[in-house]
Design a protein around this motif. Sequence first.
Motif, short mmCIF file in Angstrom:
data_model
loop_
_atom_site.label_atom_id
_atom_site.label_comp_id
_atom_site.label_asym_id
_atom_site.label_seq_id
_atom_site.Cartn_x
_atom_site.Cartn_y
_atom_site.Cartn_z
N PHE A 1 11.41 2.64 1.70
CA PHE A 1 10.67 2.18 0.52
C PHE A 1 10.55 0.66 0.50
O PHE A 1 9.53 0.11 0.08
N ALA A 2 11.61 0.02 0.96
CA ALA A 2 11.56 -1.45 0.99
C ALA A 2 10.48 -1.93 1.94
O ALA A 2 9.70 -2.84 1.64
N PHE A 3 10.40 -1.28 3.11
CA PHE A 3 9.41 -1.66 4.11
C PHE A 3 7.99 -1.40 3.56
O PHE A 3 7.09 -2.23 3.68
N LEU A 4 7.86 -0.22 2.93
CA LEU A 4 6.58 0.16 2.34
C LEU A 4 6.15 -0.89 1.29
O LEU A 4 5.01 -1.35 1.27
N ALA A 5 7.12 -1.24 0.46
CA ALA A 5 6.83 -2.20 -0.61
C ALA A 5 6.45 -3.56 -0.02
O ALA A 5 5.50 -4.20 -0.50
N ALA A 6 7.14 -3.96 1.03
CA ALA A 6 6.82 -5.25 1.65
C ALA A 6 5.41 -5.23 2.21
O ALA A 6 4.63 -6.19 2.04
N ALA A 7 5.06 -4.09 2.88
CA ALA A 7 3.71 -3.98 3.45
C ALA A 7 2.66 -4.04 2.34
O ALA A 7 1.65 -4.74 2.46
N VAL A 8 2.92 -3.32 1.25
CA VAL A 8 1.97 -3.29 0.14
C VAL A 8 1.83 -4.68 -0.47
O VAL A 8 0.72 -5.18 -0.67
N PHE A 9 2.95 -5.32 -0.73
CA PHE A 9 2.91 -6.63 -1.38
C PHE A 9 2.21 -7.67 -0.51
O PHE A 9 1.43 -8.48 -1.01
N LEU A 10 2.51 -7.63 0.80
CA LEU A 10 1.87 -8.62 1.67
C LEU A 10 0.36 -8.43 1.72
O LEU A 10 -0.41 -9.39 1.61
N GLY A 11 -0.05 -7.16 1.86
CA GLY A 11 -1.48 -6.86 1.86
C GLY A 11 -2.10 -7.31 0.55
O GLY A 11 -3.18 -7.92 0.53
N MET A 12 -1.38 -7.06 -0.52
CA MET A 12 -1.89 -7.39 -1.84
C MET A 12 -1.99 -8.92 -2.02
O MET A 12 -2.97 -9.42 -2.56
N ILE A 13 -0.97 -9.60 -1.52
CA ILE A 13 -0.97 -11.07 -1.67
C ILE A 13 -2.18 -11.68 -0.97
O ILE A 13 -2.85 -12.56 -1.51
N LEU A 14 -2.49 -11.16 0.22
CA LEU A 14 -3.64 -11.69 0.94
C LEU A 14 -4.94 -11.42 0.18
O LEU A 14 -5.80 -12.29 0.07
#
Lengths: 469, 387
Positions: free
Chosen positions: A387-400
């Motif tokens: 879940f942490a990895f998933l969240a990081a991927a989501v947040f990074l994509g979102m930040i961009l």
Amino acid sequence: MEFIREFLAWFNSGILVYFIMLNVTYIILVTISFFYVRNQLKRKKVYDLTGLFTSKLYLPVSILAPAYNEEANIISSVRALLQLEFPEFQVVVINDGSTDGTLQMLIDHYKLNKVDKYYPLIINHQPVNDVYESELFPELTVIDKKNGRKADALNAGLNIARHDLVCSIDADSILEPDVLKKMLRAFMEDEETVAVGGIVRVANGCTFSQGRIQKIDTPKSFLGRIQVVEYLRAFLFGRVGWDYLNSLLIISGAFGIFDRRAVMRAGGYLHDTVGEDMELVMRLHHYYRIKKIPYKIRFLAEPVCWTEVPEDVATLSRQRNRWQRGLVDSLWRHRRMMFNPKYGRLGFLAMPFFVIFEMLGPVIEFLGWIAILVALLIGAISWPFFFAFLAAAVFLGMILSLASVLCEEFTFRRYPKTKHVLILSLYAFFENFGYRQMHTWWRLKGLFDFVRGRREWGDMERKGLDSST
Amino acid sequence: MNPFPHIIADEIARNFVLVVLIVLLIMSTFLVLTAIILRKKHERDEAYRLRKKEELYPLMLNYLDLDPGDRKAVEKAESDIIKRLKTARDLEVIEDLCLEIMYNIAGAEKLKLRQLLLIQPLYTQRYRQLKSWKVENLIQGCLYFVNVINQRSNVLEQIFPLIENRSVLVLHTAASAIFAYDDVVTRGRALKQVCMRTGISEMALLELVYKFHNKEFDQMDEEVSELIGIISDRSVPNVNRGVIIKSVADIGYATMADYLHDMISGMHDTDNGVIANSLIHAMGRFEYTDAAGLLTEKFSSSPDVAIRETLADTLGKLGNTASIPVLIGMTADNDFGVRVRAVYALAALGKPGYEALRHMEGTEDEIQRIAASIIAQLETGKNKTEK
């Protein structure tokens, strides 16, 4: 089992490194683009062409609009083109063997007459049936030719175009009235400019009348809104950043201006590819680098072309599949540019980026998800980490994506209401759940389809943009 | 469980992931909030500017209605306006408003607005920008001086060196600002300085020549002497001299036609092709019919394809039927582009040229087909006119 665990551990480390590299590159591009666009905006008033346009010595433009079964949009699109604010231009509509009423609608609406116009066949293309000129608008020429796809149609347009600059667009796109003036600035700023791309924005949801945009709004559909964010990200970072680095590899087929002679010298558009826009730009790079002639290929974020995007999954998947095949095809054809010192930054920066992150990205991303899922199933990683990895991927994509929304806020602010900012921010979040994965799958499929030799375009249904037609 | 045990220890990995997530969450929230705050700020800013414009507009109309001779009233009106300019944003508002109104008016009222733009706080701010090292500031400063009535030598001293700036955009705006001066010698000096630079596109230089030819001042003769000074100066790069030649013809400095004709007479084969090309172009633009013979004599056998192309175009424009044999000869030129242009030039010469096209023999198929296509178009046009 231990071997699998060990393998997964190393594989996941590789994915992590890839993930970090990808995001670091994006962050660098975002940062560059942000400052670069703002600076460009401050310079836009430099060339107020009070004198040049009273003379005949500026570069006039021929607009090439290939049309294949575009009866929904063709009248309004041509009307919009005829209303452009530029002292001298020619509109060349190339009816590429449409099977619907595209040609007849043009003949009736614009009072077209056949003309016996001969022009030298500098670049080959499918035979031309007839050339028409309008009784109402002397600047309008229509070519009716046998179907040969977009690149072939553009080549026919290139042969018949009578001006020094050619602007290639999609017939379903609507250009803002002052785009040609804005694009001309790049050619004024630097004599060595041979091609310039402009920004493409999503037209769905906006209101058009008499070929002009009346009201800007976000699309109503989920897919439409996500594509608004996607287009902002692709153009406001990607293209702007690569422009700054003087390493632009693509000018969108929906909107770009080229020095006609440069395109002719490079051999025109390639017939047997579905990515003729990117391929042409790469060939221009290749031509000028090999000949050691100084040149510039630019992207300007200010001139806008509005385009209708697909809002159903089937059409969108076909479009993205085609884009991916076009990208892979262009990169493969010009693979010798990779790490080749003759090509400078193109060979050492742009090409590796496009190959690793754009071409192979879907494969790596897909394998990464599989590996993480397998690791999760065999207990090599824990649920919290997953879940942490998933969240990081989501947040990074979102930040961009959010950074592109913010960049839009800092610069052009084309969406007029606060509501739009909220909608776009929300969809920057939503796109990470389902859409991104689907997109990866479409691109992956596109890559495999290319390897399997699939070359066709796939249909694209249009609803039409202009409410006045 | 740590998926990267060979890279980092479990405890560190857990904490690291947690920190990364928190940072990402904060960044996302920050970006969304910043976008919304920016939008709100922009909306407030727009509303403020609108209010300020509404406040200033009647005062400016009042200012425009005043008799310039009534100094007391003018000074009072100016002071009323200045009193309402409290922030840098207000200065931008009045500058925008002046430019908006100036765009729609001309004559004495326009001059008044250009005078009004010189109000002290705005002038001081823009003058300060001319000393900045930032390209954006320099451009903004110069753009301001393009629009004001300004004959102050300190400003000129500040702007002149900017023509040497590395950025062609600064060069362009600096030169434009100098071209707002009524002293033609100053303008000529600036244009020459611009022409000494390389790397300016043809279109950008043309635009500057148009600005040099300031229509507000009736100084054609003085301008001609400055332009001749640049054209005849061999230390100016040929490419820029060529552009000046083209633009003088385009602007219509009729008194220069003979000078350029004489230049052609004195040219030799070895002279620069760019200059020759521009001179041929200029003769066409001036419609200097008598130059057809001289052009043919000097350039019809030039080894430079671009020169032969321009010659064909120009002979068509000059409309001298004595050029028909030369143009027929050019339809058999080695270069395809020259052949095509010769065909079009013949068509431009009216009936005799048209007859020559009809009876053209001995040329390749493609040229014959172009000629046939032109004849067909001419006949269609003729039939339409008769109907």
